[in-house]
Design a protein around this motif. Structure first.
Motif, PDB file in Angstrom:
ATOM      1  N   HIS A 128     -48.414  38.452 -27.219  1.00 31.88           N
ATOM      2  CA  HIS A 128     -48.922  37.530 -26.216  1.00 31.88           C
ATOM      3  C   HIS A 128     -49.826  36.472 -26.843  1.00 31.88           C
ATOM      4  CE1 HIS A 128     -48.333  40.483 -22.648  1.00 31.88           C
ATOM      5  NE2 HIS A 128     -47.283  39.738 -22.863  1.00 31.88           N
ATOM      6  N   SER A 129     -49.831  35.281 -26.212  1.00 25.59           N
ATOM      7  CA  SER A 129     -50.798  34.267 -26.622  1.00 25.59           C
ATOM      8  C   SER A 129     -52.132  34.562 -25.927  1.00 25.59           C
ATOM      9  CB  SER A 129     -50.300  32.883 -26.214  1.00 25.59           C
ATOM     10  OG  SER A 129     -50.354  32.778 -24.806  1.00 25.59           O
ATOM     11  N   PHE A 130     -53.142  33.697 -26.184  1.00 27.69           N
ATOM     12  CA  PHE A 130     -54.454  33.965 -25.596  1.00 27.69           C
ATOM     13  C   PHE A 130     -54.402  33.970 -24.070  1.00 27.69           C
ATOM     14  CE2 PHE A 130     -58.553  32.396 -23.941  1.00 27.69           C
ATOM     15  CZ  PHE A 130     -59.320  33.488 -24.303  1.00 27.69           C
ATOM     16  N   MET A 131     -53.776  32.914 -23.493  1.00 28.56           N
ATOM     17  CA  MET A 131     -53.712  32.844 -22.028  1.00 28.56           C
ATOM     18  C   MET A 131     -52.916  34.008 -21.461  1.00 28.56           C
ATOM     19  SD  MET A 131     -55.498  30.880 -20.440  1.00 28.56           S
ATOM     20  CE  MET A 131     -54.877  30.778 -18.765  1.00 28.56           C
ATOM     21  N   GLN A 132     -51.806  34.322 -22.141  1.00 24.97           N
ATOM     22  CA  GLN A 132     -50.980  35.441 -21.667  1.00 24.97           C
ATOM     23  C   GLN A 132     -51.777  36.744 -21.680  1.00 24.97           C
ATOM     24  OE1 GLN A 132     -47.756  34.863 -24.387  1.00 24.97           O
ATOM     25  NE2 GLN A 132     -46.341  34.294 -22.776  1.00 24.97           N
ATOM     26  N   SER A 133     -52.577  36.948 -22.755  1.00 25.73           N
ATOM     27  CA  SER A 133     -53.390  38.161 -22.832  1.00 25.73           C
ATOM     28  C   SER A 133     -54.371  38.233 -21.674  1.00 25.73           C
ATOM     29  CB  SER A 133     -54.184  38.199 -24.136  1.00 25.73           C
ATOM     30  OG  SER A 133     -53.347  38.127 -25.223  1.00 25.73           O
ATOM     31  N   LEU A 134     -54.978  37.068 -21.393  1.00 23.87           N
ATOM     32  CA  LEU A 134     -55.966  37.022 -20.316  1.00 23.87           C
ATOM     33  C   LEU A 134     -55.315  37.389 -18.982  1.00 23.87           C
ATOM     34  CD1 LEU A 134     -58.962  36.181 -20.180  1.00 23.87           C
ATOM     35  CD2 LEU A 134     -58.200  33.971 -19.354  1.00 23.87           C
ATOM     36  N   ILE A 135     -54.148  36.779 -18.700  1.00 23.05           N
ATOM     37  CA  ILE A 135     -53.455  37.033 -17.439  1.00 23.05           C
ATOM     38  C   ILE A 135     -52.973  38.485 -17.388  1.00 23.05           C
ATOM     39  CG2 ILE A 135     -51.519  36.345 -15.963  1.00 23.05           C
ATOM     40  CD1 ILE A 135     -53.136  33.997 -16.153  1.00 23.05           C
ATOM     41  N   TYR A 136     -52.467  38.945 -18.537  1.00 21.97           N
ATOM     42  CA  TYR A 136     -51.963  40.322 -18.604  1.00 21.97           C
ATOM     43  C   TYR A 136     -53.089  41.313 -18.278  1.00 21.97           C
ATOM     44  CZ  TYR A 136     -48.951  44.036 -20.488  1.00 21.97           C
ATOM     45  OH  TYR A 136     -48.162  45.138 -20.649  1.00 21.97           O
ATOM     46  N   GLY A 137     -54.263  41.078 -18.884  1.00 26.42           N
ATOM     47  CA  GLY A 137     -55.407  41.943 -18.616  1.00 26.42           C
ATOM     48  C   GLY A 137     -55.813  41.885 -17.156  1.00 26.42           C
ATOM     49  N   PHE A 138     -55.850  40.667 -16.607  1.00 22.50           N
ATOM     50  CA  PHE A 138     -56.249  40.511 -15.209  1.00 22.50           C
ATOM     51  C   PHE A 138     -55.240  41.193 -14.286  1.00 22.50           C
ATOM     52  CE2 PHE A 138     -56.316  37.946 -11.246  1.00 22.50           C
ATOM     53  CZ  PHE A 138     -57.590  38.317 -10.845  1.00 22.50           C
ATOM     54  N   GLY A 139     -53.944  40.971 -14.549  1.00 22.25           N
ATOM     55  CA  GLY A 139     -52.913  41.593 -13.726  1.00 22.25           C
ATOM     56  C   GLY A 139     -52.986  43.104 -13.776  1.00 22.25           C
ATOM     57  N   ALA A 140     -53.185  43.635 -14.993  1.00 20.72           N
ATOM     58  CA  ALA A 140     -53.275  45.083 -15.142  1.00 20.72           C
ATOM     59  C   ALA A 140     -54.416  45.637 -14.307  1.00 20.72           C
ATOM     60  CB  ALA A 140     -53.490  45.443 -16.605  1.00 20.72           C
ATOM     61  N   SER A 141     -55.562  44.930 -14.332  1.00 20.22           N
ATOM     62  CA  SER A 141     -56.711  45.472 -13.609  1.00 20.22           C
ATOM     63  C   SER A 141     -56.538  45.317 -12.103  1.00 20.22           C
ATOM     64  CB  SER A 141     -57.998  44.814 -14.081  1.00 20.22           C
ATOM     65  OG  SER A 141     -57.864  43.431 -14.041  1.00 20.22           O
ATOM     66  N   VAL A 142     -55.867  44.241 -11.675  1.00 23.70           N
ATOM     67  CA  VAL A 142     -55.618  44.096 -10.223  1.00 23.70           C
ATOM     68  C   VAL A 142     -54.674  45.214  -9.762  1.00 23.70           C
ATOM     69  CG1 VAL A 142     -54.552  42.664  -8.455  1.00 23.70           C
ATOM     70  CG2 VAL A 142     -56.045  41.633 -10.128  1.00 23.70           C
ATOM     71  N   GLY A 143     -53.640  45.477 -10.569  1.00 19.64           N
ATOM     72  CA  GLY A 143     -52.727  46.569 -10.243  1.00 19.64           C
ATOM     73  C   GLY A 143     -53.444  47.903 -10.176  1.00 19.64           C
ATOM     74  N   PHE A 144     -54.330  48.133 -11.150  1.00 22.01           N
ATOM     75  CA  PHE A 144     -55.122  49.366 -11.179  1.00 22.01           C
ATOM     76  C   PHE A 144     -55.973  49.487  -9.923  1.00 22.01           C
ATOM     77  CE2 PHE A 144     -59.199  51.354 -12.314  1.00 22.01           C
ATOM     78  CZ  PHE A 144     -58.762  52.593 -12.744  1.00 22.01           C
ATOM     79  N   SER A 145     -56.664  48.378  -9.576  1.00 29.18           N
ATOM     80  CA  SER A 145     -57.542  48.398  -8.408  1.00 29.18           C
ATOM     81  C   SER A 145     -56.765  48.669  -7.134  1.00 29.18           C
ATOM     82  CB  SER A 145     -58.259  47.054  -8.260  1.00 29.18           C
ATOM     83  OG  SER A 145     -58.867  46.699  -9.457  1.00 29.18           O
ATOM     84  N   LEU A 146     -55.636  47.979  -6.996  1.00 31.82           N
ATOM     85  CA  LEU A 146     -54.811  48.128  -5.796  1.00 31.82           C
ATOM     86  C   LEU A 146     -54.430  49.588  -5.594  1.00 31.82           C
ATOM     87  CD1 LEU A 146     -52.971  46.650  -3.630  1.00 31.82           C
ATOM     88  CD2 LEU A 146     -51.156  46.839  -5.327  1.00 31.82           C
ATOM     89  N   VAL A 147     -53.885  50.204  -6.662  1.00 22.87           N
ATOM     90  CA  VAL A 147     -53.408  51.570  -6.558  1.00 22.87           C
ATOM     91  C   VAL A 147     -54.557  52.546  -6.344  1.00 22.87           C
ATOM     92  CG1 VAL A 147     -52.265  53.356  -7.848  1.00 22.87           C
ATOM     93  CG2 VAL A 147     -51.367  51.087  -7.883  1.00 22.87           C
ATOM     94  N   LEU A 148     -55.670  52.305  -7.048  1.00 24.38           N
ATOM     95  CA  LEU A 148     -56.822  53.203  -6.924  1.00 24.38           C
ATOM     96  C   LEU A 148     -57.351  53.218  -5.501  1.00 24.38           C
ATOM     97  CD1 LEU A 148     -58.881  55.001  -8.397  1.00 24.38           C
ATOM     98  CD2 LEU A 148     -60.239  52.980  -8.822  1.00 24.38           C
ATOM     99  N   ILE A 149     -57.452  52.030  -4.896  1.00 22.46           N
ATOM    100  CA  ILE A 149     -58.017  51.953  -3.548  1.00 22.46           C
ATOM    101  C   ILE A 149     -57.054  52.554  -2.527  1.00 22.46           C
ATOM    102  CG2 ILE A 149     -58.696  50.326  -1.742  1.00 22.46           C
ATOM    103  CD1 ILE A 149     -59.945  48.645  -4.020  1.00 22.46           C
ATOM    104  N   LEU A 150     -55.759  52.264  -2.668  1.00 22.95           N
ATOM    105  CA  LEU A 150     -54.768  52.859  -1.771  1.00 22.95           C
ATOM    106  C   LEU A 150     -54.819  54.382  -1.858  1.00 22.95           C
ATOM    107  CD1 LEU A 150     -51.568  50.695  -2.303  1.00 22.95           C
ATOM    108  CD2 LEU A 150     -52.970  50.852  -0.257  1.00 22.95           C
TER     109      LEU A 150
END
Lengths: 191, 221
Positions: A128-150
């Motif tokens: 991944h490039s820098f921006m891709q890494s940033l988005i990837y990290g953000f997406g991963a954490s949003v996915g984590f949060s979504l599932v954790l809260i559900l």
């Protein structure tokens, strides 16, 4: 722009980090008994995961690779994560006592959340490039949060239900998570 | 659950068996996966075949043994305030070694395990044994503790991997056991199947743990 959106969609829903890639299961099982604590953990993880994903990319690209010491990657990344967590804790402690009271106890736990190290390592694996890494990290954490809260909301309902004695605790939680994982398989057509 | 563990742990043991207790407790009573539900990520992620499960179990066993021995022998020198960082550094060193060893032995296997070899660093079992046991006990006791926990973890991975591969692919260690008319349960290899099988194993564990307790109360009546 479209590319970033696809990364986001794929990490949040299609390749959800918890249910499909099995990363970050310890907090998923550990802090999902109450909805409030789950929300606190989700918030803290989102912040740290996004930041450490970007930081570990920078460290890898500008320190490890030029010096040709990529074999130190695992050690370096875990140190970077520990430093990010520590800095976040100090920053939150100084700036917002209220936020610190909410997130304080979760921050040290995040260091050993394997999703955080997993994202850092997968960024390298996928080139991944820098921006891709940033988005990837953000997406991963949003996915984590979504599932954790559900999941926390479901577990609160299960607590109120009549569960057989031997099924109580982790057993019923795991079967519930399995059903959730199957439901998330339904997103795999989106790719 | 913890009550039960202490009750079993204090059961009368022969005097010379005192040393082996540290070893045996990790195998079943305090099994890291079934009893403590620790280290779940590798447990679920790499157990879609027995071979992967075995490799992951052995890799974790190695790191656990080495780090427990080193932490325990250095316990007088590690300052309390930075102990967690020290433990993580020790663990990460051995994990890097294991990562390169597996890569040298079997590249295919290394690919199948993916990032999970490096992720042994954040396996809670290893850190929790270093913090809860090795930092307070002698080297030989820590060695036994690590061996017990590591073998218990491997055993749990094999339990999961065996069932998932048998039902999901109709084979064990890649050798097909069922006739071709057997319809594979694809769900067992999918992530959802991992959760189901582990949930059912924990159920079996709970059930077995409860049985002696029931018999004892009946005897008291």
């Amino acid at each position: 722009m479209k590319e970033y959106f696809l990364i986001l969609l794929s990490t949040v829903l299609v390749n959800n980090f918890v249910l499909v890639q099995f990363l970050g299961l310890c907090p998923f099982m550990g802090v999902s008994r109450k909805l409030e604590t789950a929300a606190g953990m989700a918030l803290a993880t989102t912040f740290v995961l996004t930041l450490s994903s970007a930081c570990s990319y920078l460290v890898n690209a500008y320190i490890l690779e030029p010096l040709d010491i990529v074999y130190l990657r695992t050690i370096t990344f875990i140190l970077v994560i520990a430093v990010v967590v520590q800095l976040t804790e100090m920053f939150v402690h100084k700036t917002s006592p209220i936020l610190y009271r909410v997130l304080g106890i979760f921050l040290p736990l995040i260091t050993t959340n394997c999703a955080v190290l997993g994202v850092a390592l997968l960024n390298i694996r996928h080139d991944h490039s820098f921006m891709q890494s940033l988005i990837y990290g953000f997406g991963a954490s949003v996915g984590f949060s979504l599932v954790l809260i559900l999941f926390a909301a479901m577990r609160e309902r299960i607590m109120a239900g009549d569960v057989p004695e031997t099924f109580k605790g982790p057993a019923i939680a795991l079967v519930t998570a399995g059903l959730m994982s199957l439901a998330f398989m339904g997103f795999s057509g989106l790719d | 659950m913890s009550k039960e563990i202490t009750r079993h742990g204090s059961a009368p043991a022969p005097a010379d068996a005192q040393d082996t207790n540290e070893f045996i407790k990790g195998l079943w009573l305090q099994n890291p996966v079934f009893a403590q539900t620790l280290g779940m990520c590798p447990t679920l992620a790499v157990t879609n075949s027995v071979q992967n499960a075995l490799a992951m179990g052995l890799a974790t066993l190695f790191v656990l043994l080495m780090s427990n021995v080193l932490v325990s022998s250095l316990r007088a020198f590690i300052p309390r305030q930075v102990r967690i960082a020290c433990y993580i550094l020790i663990i990460a060193t051995f994990v890097t070694a294991v990562d390169y060893i597996i890569q040298a032995i079997d590249l295919q296997l290394h690919k199948a395990l993916g990032a999970f070899v490096s992720l042994i660093v954040v396996n809670c079992i290893i850190l929790s044994r270093a913090e809860a046991f090795a930092s307070k006990n002698t080297v030989s006791k820590s060695f036994q503790d690590a061996a017990g926990m590591g073998i218990g973890f491997t055993f749990a991975l094999l339990c999961l991997g065996g069932i998932r591969e048998l039902l999901g692919s109709g084979s064990l260690f890649g050798v097909r056991l069922f006739a071709s008319s057997y319809e594979n349960w694809i769900v067992m290899i999918l992530p959802g199947g991992g959760f189901f099988v582990l949930g059912l194993w924990v159920l079996v564990f709970n059930w077995i743990q409860r049985r002696p307790a029931k018999q004892e109360t009946k005897r008291h009546d």
